[in-house]
Design a protein around this motif. Sequence first.
Motif, PDB file in Angstrom:
ATOM      1  N   ILE A   1      -1.408   0.161  -7.830  1.00  0.00           N
ATOM      2  CA  ILE A   1      -0.713  -1.129  -7.861  1.00  0.00           C
ATOM      3  C   ILE A   1       0.460  -1.070  -8.830  1.00  0.00           C
ATOM      4  CG2 ILE A   1      -0.946  -3.558  -8.547  1.00  0.00           C
ATOM      5  CD1 ILE A   1      -3.799  -3.405  -7.313  1.00  0.00           C
ATOM      6  N   GLN A   2       0.268  -0.416  -9.969  1.00  0.00           N
ATOM      7  CA  GLN A   2       1.368  -0.273 -10.937  1.00  0.00           C
ATOM      8  C   GLN A   2       2.521   0.510 -10.308  1.00  0.00           C
ATOM      9  OE1 GLN A   2       1.804  -1.815 -13.764  1.00  0.00           O
ATOM     10  NE2 GLN A   2       3.776  -0.831 -14.067  1.00  0.00           N
ATOM     11  N   ASP A   3       2.207   1.563  -9.572  1.00  0.00           N
ATOM     12  CA  ASP A   3       3.245   2.343  -8.878  1.00  0.00           C
ATOM     13  C   ASP A   3       3.991   1.463  -7.879  1.00  0.00           C
ATOM     14  OD1 ASP A   3       2.516   4.601 -10.305  1.00  0.00           O
ATOM     15  OD2 ASP A   3       1.374   5.495  -8.640  1.00  0.00           O
ATOM     16  N   TRP A   4       3.262   0.628  -7.156  1.00  0.00           N
ATOM     17  CA  TRP A   4       3.906  -0.261  -6.189  1.00  0.00           C
ATOM     18  C   TRP A   4       4.795  -1.282  -6.887  1.00  0.00           C
ATOM     19  CZ3 TRP A   4      -1.302  -1.166  -3.276  1.00  0.00           C
ATOM     20  CH2 TRP A   4      -1.552  -0.079  -2.425  1.00  0.00           C
ATOM     21  N   LYS A   5       4.356  -1.781  -8.031  1.00  0.00           N
ATOM     22  CA  LYS A   5       5.176  -2.733  -8.783  1.00  0.00           C
ATOM     23  C   LYS A   5       6.494  -2.078  -9.209  1.00  0.00           C
ATOM     24  CE  LYS A   5       3.057  -5.121 -12.003  1.00  0.00           C
ATOM     25  NZ  LYS A   5       2.088  -5.444 -13.078  1.00  0.00           N
TER      26      LYS A   5
ATOM     27  N   LEU B   1       1.058  -8.404  -6.096  1.00  0.00           N
ATOM     28  CA  LEU B   1       0.523  -7.182  -6.693  1.00  0.00           C
ATOM     29  C   LEU B   1      -0.098  -7.482  -8.048  1.00  0.00           C
ATOM     30  CD1 LEU B   1       3.362  -4.719  -5.686  1.00  0.00           C
ATOM     31  CD2 LEU B   1       0.960  -4.574  -4.954  1.00  0.00           C
ATOM     32  N   LYS B   2       0.548  -8.341  -8.819  1.00  0.00           N
ATOM     33  CA  LYS B   2      -0.031  -8.742 -10.103  1.00  0.00           C
ATOM     34  C   LYS B   2      -1.359  -9.461  -9.886  1.00  0.00           C
ATOM     35  CE  LYS B   2       2.945 -11.151 -12.383  1.00  0.00           C
ATOM     36  NZ  LYS B   2       3.961 -11.816 -13.211  1.00  0.00           N
ATOM     37  N   GLN B   3      -1.425 -10.342  -8.878  1.00  0.00           N
ATOM     38  CA  GLN B   3      -2.664 -11.062  -8.587  1.00  0.00           C
ATOM     39  C   GLN B   3      -3.772 -10.106  -8.147  1.00  0.00           C
ATOM     40  OE1 GLN B   3      -3.440 -14.405  -8.945  1.00  0.00           O
ATOM     41  NE2 GLN B   3      -1.511 -14.401 -10.069  1.00  0.00           N
ATOM     42  N   CYS B   4      -3.415  -9.128  -7.336  1.00  0.00           N
ATOM     43  CA  CYS B   4      -4.396  -8.143  -6.878  1.00  0.00           C
ATOM     44  C   CYS B   4      -4.920  -7.345  -8.068  1.00  0.00           C
ATOM     45  CB  CYS B   4      -3.768  -7.218  -5.836  1.00  0.00           C
ATOM     46  SG  CYS B   4      -4.918  -6.047  -5.097  1.00  0.00           S
ATOM     47  N   ALA B   5      -4.041  -6.937  -8.969  1.00  0.00           N
ATOM     48  CA  ALA B   5      -4.462  -6.199 -10.157  1.00  0.00           C
ATOM     49  C   ALA B   5      -5.383  -7.055 -11.020  1.00  0.00           C
ATOM     50  CB  ALA B   5      -3.241  -5.749 -10.957  1.00  0.00           C
TER      51      ALA B   5
ATOM     52  N   ASP C   1      -7.538  -7.027  -1.549  1.00  0.00           N
ATOM     53  CA  ASP C   1      -7.918  -5.719  -2.056  1.00  0.00           C
ATOM     54  C   ASP C   1      -6.754  -4.752  -1.952  1.00  0.00           C
ATOM     55  OD1 ASP C   1      -7.805  -4.849   0.630  1.00  0.00           O
ATOM     56  OD2 ASP C   1      -9.910  -5.345   0.915  1.00  0.00           O
ATOM     57  N   CYS C   2      -6.997  -3.573  -2.455  1.00  0.00           N
ATOM     58  CA  CYS C   2      -5.936  -2.562  -2.501  1.00  0.00           C
ATOM     59  C   CYS C   2      -5.499  -2.132  -1.095  1.00  0.00           C
ATOM     60  CB  CYS C   2      -6.417  -1.365  -3.311  1.00  0.00           C
ATOM     61  SG  CYS C   2      -5.105  -0.419  -4.073  1.00  0.00           S
ATOM     62  N   SER C   3      -6.427  -2.035  -0.163  1.00  0.00           N
ATOM     63  CA  SER C   3      -6.051  -1.607   1.191  1.00  0.00           C
ATOM     64  C   SER C   3      -5.196  -2.668   1.884  1.00  0.00           C
ATOM     65  CB  SER C   3      -7.281  -1.257   2.026  1.00  0.00           C
ATOM     66  OG  SER C   3      -8.086  -2.392   2.240  1.00  0.00           O
ATOM     67  N   THR C   4      -5.469  -3.941   1.621  1.00  0.00           N
ATOM     68  CA  THR C   4      -4.638  -5.023   2.172  1.00  0.00           C
ATOM     69  C   THR C   4      -3.230  -4.918   1.605  1.00  0.00           C
ATOM     70  OG1 THR C   4      -6.536  -6.494   2.391  1.00  0.00           O
ATOM     71  CG2 THR C   4      -4.373  -7.527   2.340  1.00  0.00           C
ATOM     72  N   MET C   5      -3.141  -4.695   0.306  1.00  0.00           N
ATOM     73  CA  MET C   5      -1.829  -4.577  -0.323  1.00  0.00           C
ATOM     74  C   MET C   5      -1.111  -3.312   0.139  1.00  0.00           C
ATOM     75  SD  MET C   5      -1.486  -7.382  -1.876  1.00  0.00           S
ATOM     76  CE  MET C   5       0.103  -7.025  -2.593  1.00  0.00           C
ATOM     77  N   GLU C   6      -1.859  -2.259   0.414  1.00  0.00           N
ATOM     78  CA  GLU C   6      -1.232  -1.043   0.926  1.00  0.00           C
ATOM     79  C   GLU C   6      -0.572  -1.303   2.281  1.00  0.00           C
ATOM     80  OE1 GLU C   6      -2.178   3.682   1.573  1.00  0.00           O
ATOM     81  OE2 GLU C   6      -3.864   2.288   1.398  1.00  0.00           O
ATOM     82  N   ASP C   7      -1.256  -2.034   3.149  1.00  0.00           N
ATOM     83  CA  ASP C   7      -0.670  -2.394   4.445  1.00  0.00           C
ATOM     84  C   ASP C   7       0.602  -3.214   4.255  1.00  0.00           C
ATOM     85  OD1 ASP C   7      -2.745  -1.101   5.739  1.00  0.00           O
ATOM     86  OD2 ASP C   7      -3.859  -2.948   6.174  1.00  0.00           O
ATOM     87  N   ARG C   8       0.544  -4.159   3.339  1.00  0.00           N
ATOM     88  CA  ARG C   8       1.718  -4.995   3.073  1.00  0.00           C
ATOM     89  C   ARG C   8       2.857  -4.172   2.478  1.00  0.00           C
ATOM     90  NH1 ARG C   8       0.363  -9.991  -0.243  1.00  0.00           N
ATOM     91  NH2 ARG C   8       2.568 -10.319   0.117  1.00  0.00           N
ATOM     92  N   MET C   9       2.538  -3.213   1.617  1.00  0.00           N
ATOM     93  CA  MET C   9       3.571  -2.355   1.038  1.00  0.00           C
ATOM     94  C   MET C   9       4.213  -1.488   2.114  1.00  0.00           C
ATOM     95  SD  MET C   9       4.485  -2.706  -2.082  1.00  0.00           S
ATOM     96  CE  MET C   9       5.424  -1.185  -2.245  1.00  0.00           C
ATOM     97  N   GLN C  10       3.444  -1.013   3.058  1.00  0.00           N
ATOM     98  CA  GLN C  10       4.015  -0.214   4.145  1.00  0.00           C
ATOM     99  C   GLN C  10       5.007  -1.043   4.951  1.00  0.00           C
ATOM    100  OE1 GLN C  10       0.660   1.359   6.317  1.00  0.00           O
ATOM    101  NE2 GLN C  10       0.256   2.931   4.782  1.00  0.00           N
TER     102      GLN C  10
END
Length: 124
Positions: free
Chosen positions: A13-17, A71-75, A95-104
């Motif tokens: 998540i930090q990397d995505w931020k 991302l902050k909320q997920c963390a 969760d992280c997988s949901t945020m991963e989909d959104r990041m993609q």
Amino acid sequence: MEVSAQTSELEQIQDWKVEVNSSRDTLRSMQNRLELLSNKKSDEDSLAQIEHFQNQFIRQLEVSDEMFHDLKQCAKKISNNGQLAVLHDDRPVDDCSTMEDRMQTFRKLYNELQEEFNAFSAFS
């Protein structure tokens, strides 16, 4: 959740931020380039393209702000062992997988906009 898995997700998540922040900086730079181009162009087609990019940059910056917040909320949720104070129905941060989909999706749209703008500005 195991501590190592939790740490790994928080690092991701930090990397995505960092990535989202970098995209915001690049978008602001593209906005500045667009402003310079708008001073040089006055034909109708160019003005329509300039307006298109202005609108796209505004929207992409809004999306990046939402992504950073989520991302902050997920963390926070991961750090608090699943307790989340704020949940957006339209922007899941479960969760992280949901945020991963959104990041993609975020990356895909951002990269397409960047490529489209670079093609436009190369000919201007």
